[in-house]
Motif scaffolding. Structure first.
Motif, PDB file in Angstrom:
ATOM      1  N   ARG A   1       0.840  -1.205   0.000  1.00  0.00           N
ATOM      2  CA  ARG A   1       0.000   0.000   0.000  1.00  0.00           C
ATOM      3  C   ARG A   1       0.880   1.261   0.000  1.00  0.00           C
ATOM      4  O   ARG A   1       1.867   1.316   0.737  1.00  0.00           O
ATOM      5  N   PRO A   2       0.534   2.256  -0.817  1.00  0.00           N
ATOM      6  CA  PRO A   2       1.311   3.506  -0.746  1.00  0.00           C
ATOM      7  C   PRO A   2       1.201   4.114   0.656  1.00  0.00           C
ATOM      8  O   PRO A   2       0.209   3.900   1.345  1.00  0.00           O
TER       9      PRO A   2
ATOM     10  N   PRO B   1      -2.898   4.598  -5.327  1.00  0.00           N
ATOM     11  CA  PRO B   1      -1.787   3.884  -5.976  1.00  0.00           C
ATOM     12  C   PRO B   1      -1.231   4.671  -7.164  1.00  0.00           C
ATOM     13  O   PRO B   1      -0.037   4.608  -7.452  1.00  0.00           O
TER      14      PRO B   1
ATOM     15  N   ASN C   1      -6.559   4.287 -10.985  1.00  0.00           N
ATOM     16  CA  ASN C   1      -6.167   2.879 -11.098  1.00  0.00           C
ATOM     17  C   ASN C   1      -5.794   2.578 -12.552  1.00  0.00           C
ATOM     18  O   ASN C   1      -5.835   3.463 -13.403  1.00  0.00           O
TER      19      ASN C   1
END
Lengths: 518, 227
Positions: A28-29, A400, B211
């Motif tokens: 996870r960032p 992300p 995304n």
């Protein structure tokens, strides 16, 4: 349950809990809160600098307890630190909280401990925040230790348990200011428990010397940490003054204000957007059964007192956290510990409710299916939807897509003559700046400003990163020789990367060998 | 002095006459306003006004009227759609031209990660006047490498006209685009085909700022009848 069966089951639970907590910690960032904590830890690691800030960042325990992890993993500087090293700290304390339940075996028995440990190991919210470099999981660990030590003292009053309870309490206070909610809830729950069980009061009196030892240990531990090992005497007083700041913040309006039902609703049933259904209803239902079962236990049962205390603690702390308008999902952990312990009692009570082996086997299968469902959700929360807004525990999380910006800056630096000393200007408000300082920690020349007026002309900057407000004000300073691109910091929040034209052309050449023109 | 005043008055009068004589868009010969049915906005507050030379200008105001040749009509409604990913993750390929433009869940189709395209078959080659695209508008997003191409060749091998390309780093490999990145809103993005005659419209994208996936709520193609 015999010793061997208990040991085997507990070992399996720990292995499962470790897998959920330790696999792919860098996935996870970094959340902006994690990045903030990481930089504070980096300053302590590199320069030995730490001063308690009464306005922000919470207590010092996270930073000091990160040092052994950093040293063992040979990360001696901020630049050498990485997400995995830092997140290993809460992951290990999350795992440690499960081990601490072993202290409850003499109080509530092996069966309840096994079910509670299972709940703690596969609860999605517990797993998710055990992989989060903030104070909450440490608070959970010290709270579990404090409650266990307190009741071990109650069973067998001794200097050792008094000191242990004091140490855990001191660490709770040195972890997060919200520990006072837990202390208040524990005190109120103890009072209510004593009012309900007058016989216990007659049996055991308060030993003032032990109380003194416990309080002295708590004060000493917190004093050492808040004063940065006596280098900053003001730190301890500031920790007391901080309550005024946090009290005001708790009632402020803004992004973090949620209705009273936010925590319970999130735990019971969530379905954000097109995502799956998330529910920890099993634990909540078992906890309700556990509360009822606690009060139904015969007065001579030694576990009764503890379970009634936990029932009061869970109710009072949940009420307190729910009444505070300022809410964040990680605040669930301290009060949810009570639910998990009660769920262990609920599961045990259900299995003992019938003498029929077939009924008990059916209950056991149902519970196993329920806990498997929790485990599947925990896996989804931690590994499938770790930064996806369709996960209810993802909160103001860095997208992300933000990592693409970091990668672009890294790629540009690789072809810039100054490499990592390439001059980067970041012009953004505080909420749009983080977690950039973490991701740009290995760059030697990064300047941070909050507005174009302060930052001035681009000058020698090869790369400028702005929020959208400052991007809109850049036109008079920037010309079309800069290439601009959007990147998502968080949902609905963008950063804009501006790359100087000559560097951009070089970058394109490096990618394709020549600039392709249409 | 007198001469200067007269000269300035003369210039002003001339400028005034020119200004009045210049037709406003609505008055352009043979043009009419394109009537659009827009979905309700799904988010407010973001994006902020942006006036950067390298990004699509954001003013915070409605787009304003679009003028097209008289007789222009929607020709894409319920027309067949194909895609590089014919098994979408969410929704159906047909959502692209079903006329539903709402931003809520259930109205968009989600294609797989990376470079993907959808292609609308208009069933006849005709002069295209406007292409409107809604990728996703329940959240502020920027779609990467948006490339809009039209052609009479269903395989897009020959006679391909690129209407729009903002792939500024050529990461999709269709050539470097000079068009600007833009943030999705409920108004959709308007592409101007300038009357290019074509039967097929192909739209590329390569993930988005949230995304790696590719989404379409709706694609609308407006055209005048082929002569």
């Amino acid at each position: 349950m015999n010793k061997k069966a208990f040991a085997g089951l507990f070992l399996l639970i720990v292995i499962g809990a470790a897998a959920f907590r330790l696999i792919d910690l860098g996935l996870r960032p970094m959340h902006h809160d994690e990045a903030n904590q990481a930089l504070k830890c980096g300053a302590l690691l590199e320069r030995g600098e730490y001063r308690y800030d009464k306005a922000d960042h919470h207590g010092p325990s996270l930073y000091y307890l990160s040092l052994p992890f950093a040293r063992v993993l040979e990360a001696g500087t901020l630049a050498a630190l990485d997400e995995k090293t830092l997140r290993l700290v809460p992951a290990c304390f999350g795992l440690g909280a499960i081990f601490l339940l072993l202290l409850l075996v003499p109080i509530i028995g092996k069966e309840r401990v096994v079910w509670s440990a299972l709940g703690l190991s596969v609860s999605p919210v517990m797993v998710y925040f055990s992989r989060f470099y903030i104070q909450e999981t440490l608070l959970l660990f010290f709270l579990a230790g404090f409650i266990a030590a307190l009741w071990r003292y109650h069973l067998n009053p001794s200097w050792g348990w008094a000191a242990a309870a004091g140490m855990f309490a001191g660490m709770m206070y040195a972890t997060k200011e919200t520990s006072v909610i837990a202390f208040g809830s524990i005190a109120a729950a103890l009072l209510l428990t004593r009012l309900m069980t007058t016989k216990a009061r007659e049996k055991k009196g308060t030993r003032w010397a032990h109380l003194f030892v416990g309080v002295a240990c708590a004060v000493f531990v917190s004093l050492v940490l808040f004063t940065s090992f006596f280098q900053n005497p003001r730190g301890f007083f500031d920790s007391i003054l901080s309550f005024r700041i946090y009290f005001v913040r708790a009632g402020e309006t803004g992004f973090h204000v949620h209705p009273w039902s936010y925590y319970l609703q999130t735990l019971a049933f969530s379905k954000p957007g097109t995502g799956p259904v998330w529910s920890e209803a099993l634990i909540l239902i078992l906890a309700v059964v556990g509360i009822a079962a606690s009060f139904k236990l015969r007065p001579d049962k030694p576990e009764r007192l503890f379970l009634i205390f936990v029932s009061f603690y869970a109710a009072i702390s949940t009420g307190a956290y729910s009444l505070i308008p300022y809410k964040t999902p990680w605040n669930v952990l301290p009060f949810y510990l009570g639910f998990v312990l009660l769920a262990g009692n609920g599961a045990t009570a259900l299995l003992r409710a019938s003498k029929s082996r077939a009924v008990r086997a059916a209950f056991c299968l149902l519970l196993a299916a329920g806990f498997l469902h929790l485990a599947a959700q925990a896996r989804s929360a931690a590994l499938v939807y770790p930064a996806d807004p369709r996960n209810p525990y993802v909160y103001a999380q860095t997208s992300p897509g933000f990592l693409q910006l970091v990668q672009r800056v890294e790629d540009l630096a690789a072809i810039h003559p100054d490499r990592k000393k390439m001059f980067i200007k970041v012009i953004a408000g505080p909420y749009e700046t983080w977690p950039l300082p973490w991701y740009l920690r290995r760059f030697g020349r990064v300047g941070y400003w909050t507005s174009i007026d302060e930052a001035g002309r681009p000058g020698a900057a090869a790369v400028i990163i702005t929020d959208t407000e400052q991007a809109g004000r850049l036109e008079s300073l920037l010309n079309s020789s800069f290439q601009s691109e959007y990147y998502e910091l968080r949902p609905n929040v963008f950063l804009v990367l501006h790359v100087r034209g000559d560097l951009w052309d070089e970058y394109l050449k490096s990618r394709t060998g020549k600039v392709n023109e249409r | 002095m007198k001469k200067t005043v007269v000269f300035l008055l003369g210039i002003s009068a001339f400028a005034g006459i020119l200004a009045f004589a210049r037709p406003t868009p609505a008055q352009e010969q043979g043009k009419e306003e394109l009537k659009l049915l827009l979905p309700k906005p799904m988010f407010i507050g973001t994006p902020r006004n942006i006036n950067s030379p390298n990004l699509e200008k954001i003013t915070g105001k409605p787009r304003g009227a679009i003028f097209v040749p008289a007789g222009t009509k929607l020709v894409s409604l319920n027309k067949p759609v194909t895609a590089s990913d014919m098994q979408p993750v969410i929704g159906e390929v047909g959502f692209v031209t079903d006329g539903e433009k709402a931003g809520e869940d259930g109205y968009f189709v989600e294609f797989g990660p990376g470079k993907q395209h959808v292609q609308v078959d208009l069933k006849a080659s005709q002069p295209l006047q406007a292409i409107l695209v809604w990728h996703y508008h329940s959240q502020a997003r920027v779609y990467r490498d948006v490339v809009v191409q039209v052609s009479d060749d269903k395989d897009f091998v020959s006679g391909v006209t690129t209407i729009f390309n903002n792939d500024h780093d050529n990461s999709s490999g269709l050539g470097i685009g000079k068009d600007k990145e833009y943030i999705e809103t409920f108004e959709g993005k308007l592409f101007d085909p300038r009357g290019t005659k074509a039967r097929f419209v192909r739209l590329w994208s390569n993930g988005n700022t949230s995304n790696d996936m590719n989404h379409y709520v709706e694609v609308e193609v407006y055209a005048t009848p082929a002569k």
